[in-house]
Design a protein around this motif. Sequence first.
Motif, mmCIF file in Angstrom:
data_model
loop_
_atom_site.group_PDB
_atom_site.id
_atom_site.type_symbol
_atom_site.label_atom_id
_atom_site.label_comp_id
_atom_site.label_asym_id
_atom_site.label_seq_id
_atom_site.Cartn_x
_atom_site.Cartn_y
_atom_site.Cartn_z
ATOM 1 N N CYS A 129 28.158 42.919 51.090
ATOM 2 C CA CYS A 129 27.895 42.741 52.518
ATOM 3 C C CYS A 129 26.496 43.252 52.861
ATOM 4 O O CYS A 129 25.991 44.185 52.252
ATOM 5 C CB CYS A 129 28.912 43.509 53.359
ATOM 6 N N PHE A 130 25.922 42.623 53.866
ATOM 7 C CA PHE A 130 24.616 43.009 54.394
ATOM 8 C C PHE A 130 24.848 43.527 55.807
ATOM 9 O O PHE A 130 25.449 42.847 56.633
ATOM 10 C CB PHE A 130 23.683 41.797 54.394
ATOM 11 N N TYR A 131 24.373 44.732 56.091
ATOM 12 C CA TYR A 131 24.557 45.369 57.389
ATOM 13 C C TYR A 131 23.205 45.468 58.091
ATOM 14 O O TYR A 131 22.251 45.949 57.506
ATOM 15 C CB TYR A 131 25.121 46.781 57.214
ATOM 16 N N TYR A 132 23.154 45.025 59.342
ATOM 17 C CA TYR A 132 21.930 45.114 60.135
ATOM 18 C C TYR A 132 22.234 45.982 61.360
ATOM 19 O O TYR A 132 23.179 45.716 62.108
ATOM 20 C CB TYR A 132 21.446 43.731 60.569
ATOM 21 N N ASN A 133 21.420 46.987 61.568
ATOM 22 C CA ASN A 133 21.565 47.961 62.639
ATOM 23 C C ASN A 133 20.812 47.456 63.876
ATOM 24 O O ASN A 133 19.589 47.394 63.868
ATOM 25 C CB ASN A 133 20.987 49.279 62.126
ATOM 26 N N ASP A 168 19.414 37.761 47.127
ATOM 27 C CA ASP A 168 18.348 36.780 47.349
ATOM 28 C C ASP A 168 18.364 36.183 48.754
ATOM 29 O O ASP A 168 17.326 35.738 49.244
ATOM 30 C CB ASP A 168 18.452 35.644 46.323
ATOM 31 N N ALA A 169 19.517 36.163 49.388
ATOM 32 C CA ALA A 169 19.648 35.535 50.708
ATOM 33 C C ALA A 169 19.396 36.508 51.859
ATOM 34 O O ALA A 169 19.410 36.099 53.019
ATOM 35 C CB ALA A 169 21.025 34.904 50.846
ATOM 36 N N THR A 170 19.136 37.778 51.563
ATOM 37 C CA THR A 170 18.975 38.754 52.640
ATOM 38 C C THR A 170 17.729 38.509 53.489
ATOM 39 O O THR A 170 17.752 38.765 54.683
ATOM 40 C CB THR A 170 18.974 40.200 52.106
ATOM 41 N N ALA A 171 16.661 38.010 52.910
ATOM 42 C CA ALA A 171 15.443 37.743 53.705
ATOM 43 C C ALA A 171 15.726 36.702 54.784
ATOM 44 O O ALA A 171 15.282 36.849 55.932
ATOM 45 C CB ALA A 171 14.305 37.280 52.801
ATOM 46 N N GLN A 172 16.461 35.662 54.431
ATOM 47 C CA GLN A 172 16.833 34.635 55.411
ATOM 48 C C GLN A 172 17.742 35.232 56.490
ATOM 49 O O GLN A 172 17.605 34.913 57.674
ATOM 50 C CB GLN A 172 17.531 33.474 54.718
ATOM 51 N N ALA A 173 18.640 36.119 56.091
ATOM 52 C CA ALA A 173 19.523 36.770 57.056
ATOM 53 C C ALA A 173 18.728 37.649 58.020
ATOM 54 O O ALA A 173 18.967 37.626 59.226
ATOM 55 C CB ALA A 173 20.574 37.603 56.322
ATOM 56 N N ILE A 174 17.787 38.402 57.503
ATOM 57 C CA ILE A 174 16.961 39.269 58.351
ATOM 58 C C ILE A 174 16.225 38.441 59.395
ATOM 59 O O ILE A 174 16.202 38.785 60.580
ATOM 60 C CB ILE A 174 15.977 40.097 57.501
ATOM 61 N N THR A 175 15.627 37.345 58.975
ATOM 62 C CA THR A 175 14.897 36.483 59.910
ATOM 63 C C THR A 175 15.812 35.958 61.014
ATOM 64 O O THR A 175 15.473 36.028 62.201
ATOM 65 C CB THR A 175 14.248 35.300 59.156
ATOM 66 N N ALA A 176 16.972 35.450 60.643
ATOM 67 C CA ALA A 176 17.903 34.898 61.633
ATOM 68 C C ALA A 176 18.391 35.984 62.589
ATOM 69 O O ALA A 176 18.463 35.762 63.809
ATOM 70 C CB ALA A 176 19.081 34.228 60.930
ATOM 71 N N ILE A 177 18.716 37.149 62.070
ATOM 72 C CA ILE A 177 19.197 38.240 62.923
ATOM 73 C C ILE A 177 18.093 38.711 63.861
ATOM 74 O O ILE A 177 18.332 38.944 65.048
ATOM 75 C CB ILE A 177 19.753 39.398 62.066
ATOM 76 N N GLN A 178 16.876 38.840 63.351
ATOM 77 C CA GLN A 178 15.776 39.275 64.217
ATOM 78 C C GLN A 178 15.514 38.277 65.344
ATOM 79 O O GLN A 178 15.154 38.680 66.445
ATOM 80 C CB GLN A 178 14.520 39.535 63.390
ATOM 81 N N GLN A 179 15.717 36.999 65.080
ATOM 82 C CA GLN A 179 15.564 35.990 66.138
ATOM 83 C C GLN A 179 16.641 36.175 67.219
ATOM 84 O O GLN A 179 16.421 35.812 68.377
ATOM 85 C CB GLN A 179 15.671 34.567 65.566
ATOM 86 N N VAL A 218 25.379 43.895 62.848
ATOM 87 C CA VAL A 218 25.659 42.538 62.369
ATOM 88 C C VAL A 218 25.956 42.685 60.887
ATOM 89 O O VAL A 218 25.142 43.232 60.141
ATOM 90 C CB VAL A 218 24.471 41.584 62.595
ATOM 91 N N ILE A 219 27.125 42.228 60.479
ATOM 92 C CA ILE A 219 27.534 42.316 59.079
ATOM 93 C C ILE A 219 27.647 40.896 58.533
ATOM 94 O O ILE A 219 28.353 40.060 59.112
ATOM 95 C CB ILE A 219 28.879 43.055 58.914
ATOM 96 N N VAL A 220 26.928 40.625 57.461
ATOM 97 C CA VAL A 220 26.986 39.330 56.799
ATOM 98 C C VAL A 220 27.786 39.523 55.520
ATOM 99 O O VAL A 220 27.422 40.332 54.670
ATOM 100 C CB VAL A 220 25.577 38.771 56.497
ATOM 101 N N GLU A 221 28.866 38.793 55.406
ATOM 102 C CA GLU A 221 29.767 38.945 54.261
ATOM 103 C C GLU A 221 29.429 37.939 53.162
ATOM 104 O O GLU A 221 28.903 36.856 53.443
ATOM 105 C CB GLU A 221 31.218 38.764 54.704
ATOM 106 N N ARG A 240 25.651 29.580 60.831
ATOM 107 C CA ARG A 240 25.019 28.310 60.405
ATOM 108 C C ARG A 240 23.690 28.567 59.690
ATOM 109 O O ARG A 240 23.406 27.947 58.661
ATOM 110 C CB ARG A 240 24.782 27.395 61.613
ATOM 111 N N LYS A 241 22.878 29.470 60.218
ATOM 112 C CA LYS A 241 21.558 29.740 59.629
ATOM 113 C C LYS A 241 21.651 30.466 58.295
ATOM 114 O O LYS A 241 20.874 30.196 57.391
ATOM 115 C CB LYS A 241 20.693 30.564 60.592
ATOM 116 N N ILE A 242 22.591 31.392 58.172
ATOM 117 C CA ILE A 242 22.698 32.217 56.968
ATOM 118 C C ILE A 242 23.641 31.582 55.945
ATOM 119 O O ILE A 242 23.544 31.849 54.761
ATOM 120 C CB ILE A 242 23.149 33.648 57.342
ATOM 121 N N ALA A 243 24.539 30.749 56.410
ATOM 122 C CA ALA A 243 25.539 30.075 55.558
ATOM 123 C C ALA A 243 26.488 31.077 54.897
ATOM 124 O O ALA A 243 26.854 30.935 53.733
ATOM 125 C CB ALA A 243 24.870 29.180 54.524
#
Length: 125
Positions: free
Chosen positions: A79-83, A102-113, A94-97, A29-32
């Motif tokens: 894909c964006f991969y977070y270790n 441009d959307a990776t900063a929002q993904a990083i914030t949501a994953i870190q939360q 966490v893999i974001v497909e 929901r947060k990353i869409a």
Amino acid sequence: MAINCEIACYLLEGMMNNGLSFVGSYLERKIACPVVITDVIGKIHYPDMSDMAQKSELLFMNIPDQFTQEYYHSSANNCFYYNVQNEDNTIAYVIVENITTDATAQAITAIQQSLLALKSYFSFI
């Protein structure tokens, strides 16, 4: 980045009460974008793949070999991969497909939360 403790606690409590799907759906929901959560060997824990048990190759996701940092964006497969690490050991990814650079900063914030909930889940499986 400052972690919002209320969100981290909300996600931890939700994961404890409802399982990993609570965190996975929150991230989507947060990353869409679609999110996949795997353990260290790439076995998919979210989304629930138990109905695919007869096709074991569908239960795992390939993690790029060159992925040694905290996160990695692959332009080859979009894909964006977070270790996710516990101390110095990787315990999950966490893999974001289908994510744009441009959307990776929002993904990083949501994953870190969600790291507290993710670390708690993968520390006990």
